[in-house]
Design an enzyme around this catalytic site. Structure first.
Site, PDB file in Angstrom:
ATOM      1  N   GLU A 286       0.832  -1.206   0.000  1.00 33.60           N
ATOM      2  CA  GLU A 286       0.000   0.000   0.000  1.00 33.60           C
ATOM      3  C   GLU A 286       0.869   1.259   0.000  1.00 33.60           C
ATOM      4  O   GLU A 286       1.816   1.374   0.774  1.00 33.60           O
ATOM      5  CB  GLU A 286      -0.892  -0.004   1.245  1.00 33.60           C
ATOM      6  CG  GLU A 286      -1.763   1.220   1.395  1.00 33.60           C
ATOM      7  CD  GLU A 286      -2.517   1.231   2.713  1.00 33.60           C
ATOM      8  OE1 GLU A 286      -3.420   2.066   2.855  1.00 33.60           O
ATOM      9  OE2 GLU A 286      -2.195   0.400   3.600  1.00 33.60           O
ATOM     10  N   LYS A 347      -9.569   1.315  -3.518  1.00 32.51           N
ATOM     11  CA  LYS A 347     -10.042   0.835  -2.226  1.00 32.51           C
ATOM     12  C   LYS A 347     -11.493   1.244  -2.009  1.00 32.51           C
ATOM     13  O   LYS A 347     -11.871   2.400  -2.191  1.00 32.51           O
ATOM     14  CB  LYS A 347      -9.158   1.387  -1.105  1.00 32.51           C
ATOM     15  CG  LYS A 347      -9.485   0.830   0.269  1.00 32.51           C
ATOM     16  CD  LYS A 347      -8.527   1.357   1.325  1.00 32.51           C
ATOM     17  CE  LYS A 347      -8.821   0.746   2.684  1.00 32.51           C
ATOM     18  NZ  LYS A 347      -7.919   1.283   3.735  1.00 32.51           N
ATOM     19  N   CYS A 397      -5.215  -2.771   2.952  1.00 36.88           N
ATOM     20  CA  CYS A 397      -5.217  -2.573   4.393  1.00 36.88           C
ATOM     21  C   CYS A 397      -6.293  -3.422   5.062  1.00 36.88           C
ATOM     22  O   CYS A 397      -6.356  -4.621   4.867  1.00 36.88           O
ATOM     23  CB  CYS A 397      -5.353  -1.088   4.709  1.00 36.88           C
ATOM     24  SG  CYS A 397      -5.041  -0.675   6.440  1.00 36.88           S
TER      25      CYS A 397
END
Length: 527
Positions: A286, A347, A397
């Site tokens: 990320e 995301k 994440c």
């Protein structure tokens, strides 16, 4: 009217701490007992059941001044859940204090307040259990499991959801792990609650036959996944192997977005590794590249795209995308031969206070020196990254905390992923249990979907997990290193992936609500 007893209140707090530790045993005092599963960073399934059993016993055991009232039951539930959740995500203190600059006292209070507020769901569940006061041991266990399930669903769904530390994550190993591809995490948590209350009720059953029946029921239920695995068809099938390289840059969090230190370090190291990688697929974590493409040095992004424009190699790279007018996304870009436009994943499930600021809380975020902003959300069920016969589905994440959302990719068999990929940056949380806990989350997702999981992180855990949740390879934490290995893709759909992709979590919510309504009706009949 019964009142809480101080000793029992302390038991509730202690049981909550044990429950928090069960997800990933802490490295406290170097206490390791491998024979009973106490190893730093590892889940301890029996400890989770023991902790929940202690809570169940507090709700059932009579006090000196009478039965446990609904108020006292709610208080025990609140103490248990506040202690549990404070332990489970105490790593937020590091993000707010160490890297956010928030003084220690308000940072600690913020963690405690968050744990207490989320713990209200479980306090309500315990209070409701006492109010319903079922007499039958079997009814007690069923009602407790239903109420616990409703509390877990509320925590995992409402206000964008934060189910970190849920009961199921202590069961990535152990006798309940076989239920993951059938029931998922929420169902496993309800099953654990049922077993804990049933065990507490066992000595109170009037006859030996009833006690024997309880044991037989529990044993038969626990044996079902093993029997299916031994006698039934395989839920998923092998689908070829892919060579992978996972990059762990170990860029210090307090330097990661600094133009004079972390940014040039990241740009140089990740560029070198991406250009030199020899495996079929290379994955960077990320925001491995911490700048927007238009902010990069001249020629930097073009060189990376040209590197993977031809040949037999591809890359997945974490990078922010967008601009002021269109908004920004926390994204993964896919580079592969033959693509005029880079593949991208944006995301979907954003982190409150990290990637968007909830209404009314900007004052709180302004107390910290963290580069926060409002990101745009990507859609659910984005298409996978197709490469050399594998379909890779990235998530960013803590998105892998939401299995019901990942399941949306299993609606279309032609696009069903063969490999799951998680890219993260856990450097925000230092050397806390966050890394170990995140590993158990990824392992449970592997069990639910029977898919391998590739974890590429900034500081750890960077690992290759197979479809049975076994960690095949991993890198030492807090080191700059490269992990090379192979991953075996899988095809097929587990029962959990099939039904939750189509029905969501509604079957659990409606089923649990039906049990509670039935219990209310039984209570009215008794009165």
């Amino acid at each position: 009217m019964s009142r809480p007893e101080p000793a029992r209140a302390l038991v509730a707090l202690g049981a909550g701490v044990l429950h928090g530790w069960s997800m990933a045993w802490p490295a406290l005092w170097q206490l390791e007992l491998p024979a009973i599963g106490l190893q730093p960073g590892q889940p301890v399934w029996w400890l989770q059941l023991l902790a929940m059993g202690l809570l169940a016993s507090l709700l059932q055991a009579p006090q000196r001044d009478g039965a446990v009232s609904w108020r006292v039951g709610g208080l025990y539930g609140a103490l248990f859940s506040t202690a549990w959740l404070s332990v489970a995500f105490g790593w937020l203190f590091v993000a707010m204090h160490t890297y956010g600059g928030l003084p220690a006292l308000p940072a600690g209070l913020a963690v405690l307040v968050l744990a207490a507020l989320l713990g209200l769901y479980y306090a309500a569940a315990c209070a409701a259990f006492q109010a319903l006061s079922p007499a039958s041991p079997y009814k007690s266990a069923l009602i407790f499991a239903a109420l616990w399930l409703l509390a877990e669903l509320a925590r995992g769904i409402l206000l964008t959801g934060f189910a970190w530390g849920a009961a199921a994550y202590a069961h990535a190993d152990g006798p309940l792990s076989g239920f993951a591809p059938w029931l998922g995490a929420y169902g496993m948590g309800a099953l654990a609650a049922w077993l804990a209350m049933l065990a507490v009720q066992w000595p109170r059953q009037a006859s030996g036959a009833a006690r024997l029946g309880s044991v037989a029921l529990a044993l038969v239920l626990l044996a079902l996944p093993t029997l299916q695995q031994a006698l039934g068809p395989a839920l998923t099938q092998a689908h070829g192997r892919l060579g992978v390289t996972l990059l762990q840059g170990n860029i210090a969090q307090d330097e990661k977005f600094e133009a004079g230190s972390g940014v040039p370090q990241a740009l140089q190291w990740y560029s070198e590794q991406l250009l030199q990688a020899s495996s079929s697929l290379v994955i960077a974590p990320e925001t491995a590249i911490p700048l927007l493409p238009q902010q990069l040095p001249p020629g930097y992004w073009q060189a990376l795209r040209q590197r993977f424009a031809t040949g037999a190699q591809a890359a997945l790279v974490g990078i922010p995308l967008g601009d002021f007018e269109q908004g920004y996304t926390n994204s993964v870009v896919g580079l592969r031969p033959g693509d005029a436009l880079a593949w991208r994943y944006d995301k979907h499930h954003l982190v409150p206070f990290g990637e968007f600021i909830p209404t009314g809380f900007r004052w709180f975020t302004e107390l910290m020196h963290i580069p926060l902003g409002d990101f745009a959300r990507g859609p659910l069920g984005q298409p996978p990254f197709d490469w050399q016969g594998q379909r890779l589905a990235p998530n960013v994440c803590y998105e892998d905390l939401f299995g019901e959302e990942l399941a949306q990719q299993f609606l279309d068999s032609a696009r069903t992923p063969t490999v799951l990929v998680n890219v993260s940056n856990l450097a925000w949380f230092g050397g806390t249990a966050a890394m170990d806990q995140h590993l158990q989350i990824a392992r449970l997702r592997a069990r639910e979907f029977e898919r391998p999981v590739l974890m590429a992180t900034n500081t750890g855990v960077t690992a290759i997990i197979d479809h049975q949740a076994r960690v095949r390879q991993s890198l030492p934490r807090d080191t700059r290193a490269v992990l090379q290995g192979e991953v075996e893709g899988r095809t097929g759909t587990t029962p959990y992936a099939w039904w939750v992709a189509r029905l969501g979590l509604w079957p659990y919510g409606l089923g649990a609500a039906a049990v509670v309504l039935w219990a209310l009706r039984q209570l009215r009949k008794r009165r």
